[in-house]
Design a protein around this motif. Structure first.
Motif, PDB file in Angstrom:
ATOM      1  N   LEU A 321       0.872  -1.234   0.124  1.00  0.00           N
ATOM      2  CA  LEU A 321      -0.220  -0.036   0.038  1.00  0.00           C
ATOM      3  C   LEU A 321       0.782   1.171   0.001  1.00  0.00           C
ATOM      4  O   LEU A 321       0.628   2.192  -0.877  1.00  0.00           O
ATOM      5  N   GLU A 322       1.828   1.260   0.767  1.00  0.00           N
ATOM      6  CA  GLU A 322       2.708   2.441   1.170  1.00  0.00           C
ATOM      7  C   GLU A 322       3.426   2.623  -0.420  1.00  0.00           C
ATOM      8  O   GLU A 322       3.598   4.016  -0.872  1.00  0.00           O
ATOM      9  N   ASN A 323       4.060   1.774  -1.103  1.00  0.00           N
ATOM     10  CA  ASN A 323       4.549   2.003  -2.360  1.00  0.00           C
ATOM     11  C   ASN A 323       3.569   2.381  -3.389  1.00  0.00           C
ATOM     12  O   ASN A 323       4.003   3.180  -4.353  1.00  0.00           O
ATOM     13  N   ALA A 324       2.298   1.797  -3.249  1.00  0.00           N
ATOM     14  CA  ALA A 324       1.557   2.150  -4.254  1.00  0.00           C
ATOM     15  C   ALA A 324       1.138   3.800  -4.209  1.00  0.00           C
ATOM     16  O   ALA A 324       0.972   4.628  -5.263  1.00  0.00           O
ATOM     17  N   LEU A 325       1.377   4.318  -2.865  1.00  0.00           N
ATOM     18  CA  LEU A 325       0.991   5.939  -2.746  1.00  0.00           C
ATOM     19  C   LEU A 325       2.320   6.528  -3.248  1.00  0.00           C
ATOM     20  O   LEU A 325       2.031   7.710  -3.833  1.00  0.00           O
ATOM     21  N   ARG A 326       3.481   6.158  -2.882  1.00  0.00           N
ATOM     22  CA  ARG A 326       4.864   6.867  -3.216  1.00  0.00           C
ATOM     23  C   ARG A 326       4.628   6.977  -4.580  1.00  0.00           C
ATOM     24  O   ARG A 326       5.260   7.865  -5.394  1.00  0.00           O
ATOM     25  N   GLU A 327       4.525   5.911  -5.577  1.00  0.00           N
ATOM     26  CA  GLU A 327       4.545   5.844  -6.965  1.00  0.00           C
ATOM     27  C   GLU A 327       3.479   6.920  -7.343  1.00  0.00           C
ATOM     28  O   GLU A 327       3.686   7.573  -8.503  1.00  0.00           O
ATOM     29  N   ASP A 328       2.379   6.927  -6.926  1.00  0.00           N
ATOM     30  CA  ASP A 328       1.166   7.847  -7.404  1.00  0.00           C
ATOM     31  C   ASP A 328       1.625   9.252  -7.086  1.00  0.00           C
ATOM     32  O   ASP A 328       1.747  10.165  -7.936  1.00  0.00           O
ATOM     33  N   LEU A 329       1.889   9.698  -5.712  1.00  0.00           N
ATOM     34  CA  LEU A 329       2.351  11.056  -5.419  1.00  0.00           C
ATOM     35  C   LEU A 329       4.146  11.559  -5.979  1.00  0.00           C
ATOM     36  O   LEU A 329       3.876  12.673  -6.102  1.00  0.00           O
ATOM     37  N   ASN A 330       4.760  10.407  -6.466  1.00  0.00           N
ATOM     38  CA  ASN A 330       5.901  11.021  -7.050  1.00  0.00           C
ATOM     39  C   ASN A 330       5.768  11.532  -8.247  1.00  0.00           C
ATOM     40  O   ASN A 330       6.373  12.551  -8.670  1.00  0.00           O
ATOM     41  N   LYS A 331       4.455  11.232  -9.061  1.00  0.00           N
ATOM     42  CA  LYS A 331       4.282  11.870 -10.304  1.00  0.00           C
ATOM     43  C   LYS A 331       3.410  13.224 -10.080  1.00  0.00           C
ATOM     44  O   LYS A 331       3.435  14.129 -10.874  1.00  0.00           O
ATOM     45  N   ARG A 332       2.492  13.134  -9.083  1.00  0.00           N
ATOM     46  CA  ARG A 332       1.810  14.322  -8.768  1.00  0.00           C
ATOM     47  C   ARG A 332       2.141  15.443  -7.737  1.00  0.00           C
ATOM     48  O   ARG A 332       1.592  16.854  -8.000  1.00  0.00           O
ATOM     49  N   ALA A 333       2.842  15.109  -6.752  1.00  0.00           N
ATOM     50  CA  ALA A 333       3.212  16.028  -5.635  1.00  0.00           C
ATOM     51  C   ALA A 333       4.324  17.082  -5.754  1.00  0.00           C
ATOM     52  O   ALA A 333       5.298  16.491  -6.303  1.00  0.00           O
ATOM     53  N   ASP A 334       3.858  18.281  -5.731  1.00  0.00           N
ATOM     54  CA  ASP A 334       5.148  19.163  -5.797  1.00  0.00           C
ATOM     55  C   ASP A 334       6.163  19.093  -4.399  1.00  0.00           C
ATOM     56  O   ASP A 334       5.573  18.485  -3.540  1.00  0.00           O
ATOM     57  N   ARG A 335       7.272  19.343  -5.104  1.00  0.00           N
ATOM     58  CA  ARG A 335       8.255  19.317  -3.836  1.00  0.00           C
ATOM     59  C   ARG A 335       8.265  20.552  -3.062  1.00  0.00           C
ATOM     60  O   ARG A 335       8.250  21.678  -3.815  1.00  0.00           O
ATOM     61  N   ARG A 336       8.382  20.531  -1.697  1.00  0.00           N
ATOM     62  CA  ARG A 336       8.682  21.702  -0.882  1.00  0.00           C
ATOM     63  C   ARG A 336       9.762  21.239   0.344  1.00  0.00           C
ATOM     64  O   ARG A 336       9.957  20.095   0.265  1.00  0.00           O
TER      65      ARG A 336
END
Length: 550
Positions: A321-336
């Protein structure tokens, strides 16, 4: 194709679905949906979508003492959030109470059901064991006329709760305990959230479920393996009740994750005993909790696909589950950048009012060239306490006494002086920056250093509360090995950080905004009023070799 899809395709090819494929998701409105339900939703709606059919949403509201409209509303909201739509096909088992009563009367008239006066405890004792046959109820041979009259009296409220039940007459010596004269109806005076006090008898799940499927024209009743032993009873009812269809039950393995429980009863205990703040606590495996934690619908659906459909139960690692979230947010989440445990750094060769612009990329994984933002390197900045060591080992590639490190998207700084308080704690570093060492998205500069650390301008930073969540349980399989789930609770499942220093743009982020705090993980803002961020998941990797602890 997985085995369920293959079975559905075979049924279509054989002409068993003339009206198309119809599935159903049948939740009980007695709690909030959890991650296990997410897989069932993914299966029920996904199969229907794949074969051009539809999925009904049907609430199994046959136990009014534990049900409420609150749960109905929350279930519908969570299904929509996951990205599914029942297209107006919303039903309730209570819609069919009159029809179900008629089916029960039909079974009595056929000599296949009888009113039993045994108590619940006596019924269990008469049932027998997997290795010993049960005993017939002393009421098993009542006449059809007497049973019809008694069943009507049950409906009319002439008996107290628990006085009697209606049972199917099948076989008390059957190898499958579910076939040993199961209870069809019980007396329960409880106010129903839809039918009010119109009924004082309610059908059992096993009786209501299959007949509700048939009434709705469901072609494939997809359920978890725990119902495999119930299938003979499901089919027995459909065989012996006239005038209804014949949906097919197919079982698949439910979703089991480490460090998680998916028993609604046990989850409710955690809520009621105050071990969590509610059904939507971000540590809970409920859909509401996962949403508040920062999980995305895509991540949950992708996790279900990765787990797949099988005929055997398995325990999946929470990393799925955690890796699925990382893979999804890696593409869409801005870095701050955010500093959770701040240590002040004064750059002595910058003036008080000086600010050097540094260009920072918003998301290096975004399609195309992506976008960037401007950061300001000022005289005073914050770095993480753990990114400095006075007595550092040789493989410590962050900042150390008389050492160099690169500021992310910025310049190389050199530690010249260490300021300590009376107790000997480091409270401030005096550094100088190298003007020739970079300041852009790909700061090469003339000076090569191994370490890179994140930072925030002290002048521009905003204060925030950051909540760092870990597994709710400290054991992979909570409540096993003679332990209770309370004993397995993780005392460090949440850490609240006050006074974290964030990039200024994060103060304007709307509630629900998901970002990656570089080196720290993926976070979500919880509301629009206070600046509070929940960590959804930590980072599995890093963007610099300095992550070696040394």
């Amino acid at each position: 194709m997985n085995f369920v899809e293959q079975e559905v395709e075979n049924d279509m090819a054989a002409g068993r679905t003339p009206e198309g494929v119809i599935t159903r998701f049948p939740p009980e409105p007695n709690g909030y949906l959890h991650i296990g339900h997410a897989k069932a939703i993914w299966v029920d709606f996904g199969i229907a979508e794949k074969f051009g059919g539809r999925c009904n949403l049907r609430f199994d509201d046959t136990n009014p003492a534990k049900e409420s409209q609150e749960f109905v509303d929350s279930i519908k909201d969570d299904i929509r959030w996951l990205g599914y739509d029942w297209q107006g096909h919303e039903y309730y088992a209570s819609d069919y109470f009159e029809a179900l009563y008629g089916f029960a009367v039909q079974l009595i008239e056929k000599g296949l059901a009888y009113v039993c006066d045994l108590s619940a405890e006596e019924t269990r004792s008469y049932r027998g064991t997997p290795h010993e046959p049960g005993k017939n109820s002393p009421n098993r041979d009542r006449s059809t006329t007497e049973n019809l009259a008694l069943f009507k009296s049950m409906r009319d409220g002439e008996f107290p709760d628990g006085a009697c039940t209606l049972r199917a007459k099948i076989d008390m010596a059957h190898a499958n305990l579910n076939m040993r004269d199961p209870v069809l109806y019980r007396i329960a005076r409880a106010h129903h959230h839809r039918t009010g006090d119109a009924w004082c008898i309610y059908p059992m799940y096993d009786f209501a479920h299959g007949q509700s499927d048939a009434i709705e024209g469901v072609t494939h009743s997809l359920c978890s393996l725990e119902f495999e032993n119930h299938r003979p009873l499901y089919e027995w009812f459909l065989e012996h009740i006239d005038g209804i269809g014949s949906p097919r039950q197919i079982e698949f393995a439910r979703l089991n994750l480490t460090y998680t429980i998916t028993s609604k009863r046990k989850l409710q205990e955690l809520v009621e005993k105050g071990y969590v703040t509610g059904w939507d606590d971000p540590r809970m495996p409920t859909i509401r909790g996962l949403r508040k934690r920062g999980y995305t619908p895509d991540a949950i659906r992708n996790m279900c696909a990765a787990a797949g459909l099988t005929k055997f139960n398995a325990l999946h690692d929470m990393h799925l589950l955690e890796n699925a979230l990382r893979e999804d947010l890696n593409k869409r989440a801005d870095r701050r950048m955010a500093v959770l445990d701040p240590l002040k750094v004064v750059i002595t060769n910058l003036a008080e009012d000086e600010a050097i612009e540094c260009e920072a990329v918003n998301n290096p994984e975004a399609e195309g060239e992506g976008t960037s933002r401007t950061l300001h390197l000022t005289r005073e900045i914050w770095i993480e306490q753990e990114d400095f060591r006075e007595d550092a080992p040789s493989k410590f590639f962050r900042l150390k006494a008389n050492g160099d490190v690169r500021l992310r998207y910025g310049y190389v700084i050199h530690c010249d002086e260490i300021i300590k308080d009376d107790a000997g704690n480091v409270v401030e570093l005096r550094c100088t920056y190298d003007p020739e060492s970079g300041g852009g998205k790909t700061p090469e500069g003339k000076k090569k250093v191994k370490g890179i650390i994140h930072w925030v301008s002290a002048r521009d930073a905003v204060d925030a509360e950051v909540r760092l969540y870990d597994h709710l349980f400290k054991e992979p399989q909570p409540g096993t090995g003679g332990r209770t789930i309370e004993e397995d609770l993780n005392p460090d499942s949440i850490q609240v950080v006050q006074g974290a220093k964030l990039e200024p743009a994060l103060s304007a982020a709307a509630a629900g905004t998901q970002v990656q705090f570089e080196r720290l993980g993926y976070f979500v803002r919880t509301d629009d009023e206070d600046i509070v961020f929940n960590r959804a998941v930590s980072l599995r990797d890093s963007w610099a070799k300095f992550e070696q602890k040394g």
